[in-house]
Design a protein around this motif. Structure first.
Motif, PDB file in Angstrom:
ATOM      1  N   MET A 284      22.648   5.914  48.940  1.00 13.05           N
ATOM      2  CA  MET A 284      23.634   6.983  48.903  1.00 13.05           C
ATOM      3  C   MET A 284      23.099   8.255  49.554  1.00 13.05           C
ATOM      4  O   MET A 284      23.851   9.090  50.061  1.00 13.05           O
ATOM      5  CB  MET A 284      24.055   7.250  47.450  1.00 13.05           C
ATOM      6  CG  MET A 284      25.341   8.041  47.312  1.00 13.05           C
ATOM      7  SD  MET A 284      25.822   8.398  45.600  1.00 13.05           S
ATOM      8  CE  MET A 284      26.138   6.757  44.971  1.00 13.05           C
ATOM      9  N   SER A 285      21.774   8.404  49.556  1.00 10.03           N
ATOM     10  CA  SER A 285      21.166   9.603  50.124  1.00 10.03           C
ATOM     11  C   SER A 285      21.393   9.735  51.622  1.00 10.03           C
ATOM     12  O   SER A 285      21.143  10.792  52.201  1.00 10.03           O
ATOM     13  CB  SER A 285      19.662   9.620  49.838  1.00 10.03           C
ATOM     14  OG  SER A 285      19.422   9.802  48.456  1.00 10.03           O
ATOM     15  N   GLU A 286      21.892   8.684  52.256  1.00  9.42           N
ATOM     16  CA  GLU A 286      22.218   8.772  53.674  1.00  9.42           C
ATOM     17  C   GLU A 286      23.280   9.850  53.932  1.00  9.42           C
ATOM     18  O   GLU A 286      23.456  10.294  55.068  1.00  9.42           O
ATOM     19  CB  GLU A 286      22.700   7.421  54.193  1.00  9.42           C
ATOM     20  CG  GLU A 286      22.813   7.351  55.712  1.00  9.42           C
ATOM     21  CD  GLU A 286      23.452   6.061  56.198  1.00  9.42           C
ATOM     22  OE1 GLU A 286      23.634   5.926  57.417  1.00  9.42           O
ATOM     23  OE2 GLU A 286      23.781   5.194  55.351  1.00  9.42           O
ATOM     24  N   VAL A 287      23.957  10.277  52.876  1.00 10.04           N
ATOM     25  CA  VAL A 287      24.948  11.348  53.046  1.00 10.04           C
ATOM     26  C   VAL A 287      24.314  12.605  53.629  1.00 10.04           C
ATOM     27  O   VAL A 287      24.972  13.383  54.324  1.00 10.04           O
ATOM     28  CB  VAL A 287      25.654  11.660  51.706  1.00 10.04           C
ATOM     29  CG1 VAL A 287      24.709  12.346  50.723  1.00 10.04           C
ATOM     30  CG2 VAL A 287      26.888  12.526  51.946  1.00 10.04           C
ATOM     31  N   TRP A 288      23.004  12.819  53.375  1.00 11.46           N
ATOM     32  CA  TRP A 288      22.342  14.000  53.935  1.00 11.46           C
ATOM     33  C   TRP A 288      22.356  13.961  55.465  1.00 11.46           C
ATOM     34  O   TRP A 288      22.595  14.979  56.126  1.00 11.46           O
ATOM     35  CB  TRP A 288      20.907  14.104  53.404  1.00 11.46           C
ATOM     36  CG  TRP A 288      20.863  14.601  52.007  1.00 11.46           C
ATOM     37  CD1 TRP A 288      20.684  13.868  50.873  1.00 11.46           C
ATOM     38  CD2 TRP A 288      21.049  15.952  51.589  1.00 11.46           C
ATOM     39  NE1 TRP A 288      20.742  14.678  49.774  1.00 11.46           N
ATOM     40  CE2 TRP A 288      20.960  15.959  50.180  1.00 11.46           C
ATOM     41  CE3 TRP A 288      21.276  17.144  52.257  1.00 11.46           C
ATOM     42  CZ2 TRP A 288      21.101  17.124  49.433  1.00 11.46           C
ATOM     43  CZ3 TRP A 288      21.405  18.309  51.519  1.00 11.46           C
ATOM     44  CH2 TRP A 288      21.321  18.300  50.123  1.00 11.46           C
ATOM     45  N   LEU A 289      22.098  12.792  56.040  1.00 10.40           N
ATOM     46  CA  LEU A 289      22.151  12.658  57.493  1.00 10.40           C
ATOM     47  C   LEU A 289      23.566  12.934  57.996  1.00 10.40           C
ATOM     48  O   LEU A 289      23.755  13.642  58.999  1.00 10.40           O
ATOM     49  CB  LEU A 289      21.700  11.257  57.897  1.00 10.40           C
ATOM     50  CG  LEU A 289      21.858  10.898  59.383  1.00 10.40           C
ATOM     51  CD1 LEU A 289      21.062  11.858  60.262  1.00 10.40           C
ATOM     52  CD2 LEU A 289      21.437   9.449  59.615  1.00 10.40           C
ATOM     53  N   ARG A 290      24.556  12.394  57.300  1.00 15.14           N
ATOM     54  CA  ARG A 290      25.940  12.575  57.733  1.00 15.14           C
ATOM     55  C   ARG A 290      26.373  14.035  57.626  1.00 15.14           C
ATOM     56  O   ARG A 290      27.109  14.542  58.488  1.00 15.14           O
ATOM     57  CB  ARG A 290      26.868  11.676  56.919  1.00 15.14           C
ATOM     58  CG  ARG A 290      26.519  10.193  56.977  1.00 15.14           C
ATOM     59  CD  ARG A 290      26.352   9.693  58.396  1.00 15.14           C
ATOM     60  NE  ARG A 290      25.874   8.326  58.452  1.00 15.14           N
ATOM     61  CZ  ARG A 290      25.268   7.801  59.496  1.00 15.14           C
ATOM     62  NH1 ARG A 290      25.045   8.529  60.585  1.00 15.14           N
ATOM     63  NH2 ARG A 290      24.850   6.551  59.460  1.00 15.14           N
ATOM     64  N   LEU A 291      25.916  14.723  56.589  1.00 15.22           N
ATOM     65  CA  LEU A 291      26.241  16.154  56.464  1.00 15.22           C
ATOM     66  C   LEU A 291      25.619  16.955  57.604  1.00 15.22           C
ATOM     67  O   LEU A 291      26.252  17.847  58.181  1.00 15.22           O
ATOM     68  CB  LEU A 291      25.753  16.684  55.107  1.00 15.22           C
ATOM     69  CG  LEU A 291      26.571  16.249  53.887  1.00 15.22           C
ATOM     70  CD1 LEU A 291      25.784  16.520  52.600  1.00 15.22           C
ATOM     71  CD2 LEU A 291      27.922  16.973  53.835  1.00 15.22           C
TER      72      LEU A 291
END
Length: 474
Positions: free
Chosen positions: A458-465
């Protein structure tokens, strides 16, 4: 009447008072805690631990039901009595024997009874039998008495024997129906819990839910509660309450009525400072106690107020953070050592202003830290709001079928750092510490590009942000 002398006296034996005492004792001071109820305080017996113990089983059941393969294996309903029994174990069956044993092992003394300031560096303790004991502090007194639930002046409410968070988290039976007045964290968490138990729940909030957070958080939580069967009535006030043999009836400001077996009031907290002798130092009983960033009370160089009672951030983890700073600074001053009062220094509590993390354990969860977009603008920051659909992240979609969630960061564009973050969705609580480190550490956006998230998490959201911020900045 006996008189005893210690380096430090602490009024209140919750987690905040325990941490103040522990830090001071580890630094070589003597300390005594004065407690009139259970050592371990609100968090241990009527708040954080029992409430989360009530919430977790239904959360786990719903999580399994949302994953293909696991959903087919889940055939039973929630065992409510087992949930209550597990809750009882987390509350130590409302016995503080274990906490008292810990005090003994840590070298912290305990005085059972009600403590009041009766002079400079003096506390008088009255026990249950009326006997008194005068305690003298060589160096400091720390007030860590916490807060109480507010019962608003709604006609008939106080006379209707309402529940507060204490009754809601310690109930031994689940009511068939529950009306909740309030729209904050306690209100939505208890609505989530009791809906999971099968109660018919009506939540009545004068404003929007979770009004101090990003607006999308309250909107998604309201939708989640409705999906659980909760009747959410936001923008609605309660004008009167009456109780009779059949239960309680609430009259709302739109003229409608709500009937329920019990009514829970969750409309805020007030300082537990009304009978602790504040008049001795010229302060008004019943009010929040103002402090400087070392938690010392202005005008009384020996008096400190730590945790909820100072009104800075009414959260257990923030109170313990303050306690560590206060215990260290009390010990340093007692020894004549230099005190570090620089921003983010060891002896100050500055995170309370800019970097307070909080999780609301509703369905969906809300995890937030730092400033909202509105708060950042009001503070005069030049910001960019960056949103991303967390449900599009591969690692998040693995959690459940049809995963829905949202992430937002607030970027201070002048400094190139994140000043706030909010995540709303199931299982998002564990994303919060990374956001907190980014905010507290003021990590430049350019540097965050090199904090590579593992795939698929779920931490991949940081890359997407960051990618979204980059595209918007181009």
């Amino acid at each position: 009447m006996t008189t005893d002398e210690f380096d430090l006296i602490i009024l209140g034996g919750g987690p905040v008072g325990e941490n103040v005492a522990d830090r001071a004792v580890q630094a070589g001071l003597t300390a005594i805690i004065v407690e009139s109820e259970l050592v371990g305080g609100e968090c241990s017996y009527w708040a954080c631990m029992p409430s989360k113990a009530l919430l977790r089983p239904a959360q786990a059941l719903r999580a399994a039901q949302r994953v293909g393969g696991a959903a087919e294996a889940v055939t039973g309903a929630l065992d409510v009595q087992a949930v209550l029994a597990r809750r009882d174990s987390f509350a130590s069956n409302w016995s503080d024997a274990g906490q008292v044993e810990w005090l003994d092992s840590a070298g912290i003394d305990l005085a059972r009874g009600h403590g009041r300031l009766t002079g400079e560096r003096e506390v008088t303790v009255t026990d249950a039998d009326g006997a008194t004991r005068v305690l003298k502090a060589r160096h400091a007194v720390a007030i860590s008495t916490g807060s109480d639930a507010v019962i608003p002046g709604i006609e008939g409410l106080a006379e209707s024997s309402p529940w507060t968070s204490r009754e809601a988290t310690s109930a031994q039976e689940v009511p068939g129906s529950l009306a909740i007045i309030g729209g904050g964290v306690v209100a939505v968490e208890m609505a989530t819990a009791y809906a999971g138990f099968g109660s018919t729940v009506t939540l009545i909030a004068r404003g929007a839910l979770l009004g101090s957070m990003e607006s999308f958080a309250g909107e998604r939580v309201a939708a989640g509660l409705r999906a659980l069967g909760v009747d959410v009535r936001s923008g609605t006030g309660t004008t009167s309450v009456r109780r009779d043999a059949s239960g309680v009836t609430l009259t709302l400001d739109d003229g409608s009525e709500v009937t329920a077996d019990e009514v829970l009031v969750a409309t805020g907290r007030s300082a537990r400072s009304d009978d602790i002798g504040l008049e001795v130092v010229g302060l008004t009983p019943g009010r929040w106690i103002e402090t400087d960033d070392t938690l010392r009370v202005p005008g009384a160089d020996w008096l400190y107020a730590v945790g909820d009672v100072n009104g800075r951030a009414l959260l257990t983890h923030q109170g313990k953070y303050q306690a560590r700073a206060a215990g260290d600074v009390i010990a340093a001053r007692a020894k004549g050592e230099a005190v570090d009062t620089a921003d983010w220094g060891r002896h100050v509590s500055t995170a309370d202003r800019a970097a307070v993390p909080q999780v609301t354990f509703s369905a969906p969860e809300v995890a937030s830290v730092g400033l909202t977009a509105d708060a950042a603008r009001e503070a005069g920051r030049s910001i960019r709001v960056v949103d991303y659909d967390l449900g599009r992240v591969d690692g998040a979609r693995l959690y459940e079928d049809g995963f829905e969630a949202q992430a937002r960061i607030i970027v201070d564009t002048e400094r190139g750092v994140i000043v706030g973050a909010t995540f709303v969705g199931n299982e998002v609580a564990e994303l919060l510490q990374a956001a907190t480190i980014a905010v507290v550490g003021e990590v430049p956006i350019a540097r965050l590009w090199h904090a590579v998230p593992a795939y698929p998490t779920m931490s991949e959201v940081w890359l997407r942000l960051l990618e979204t911020y980059g595209r918007e900045s181009a």
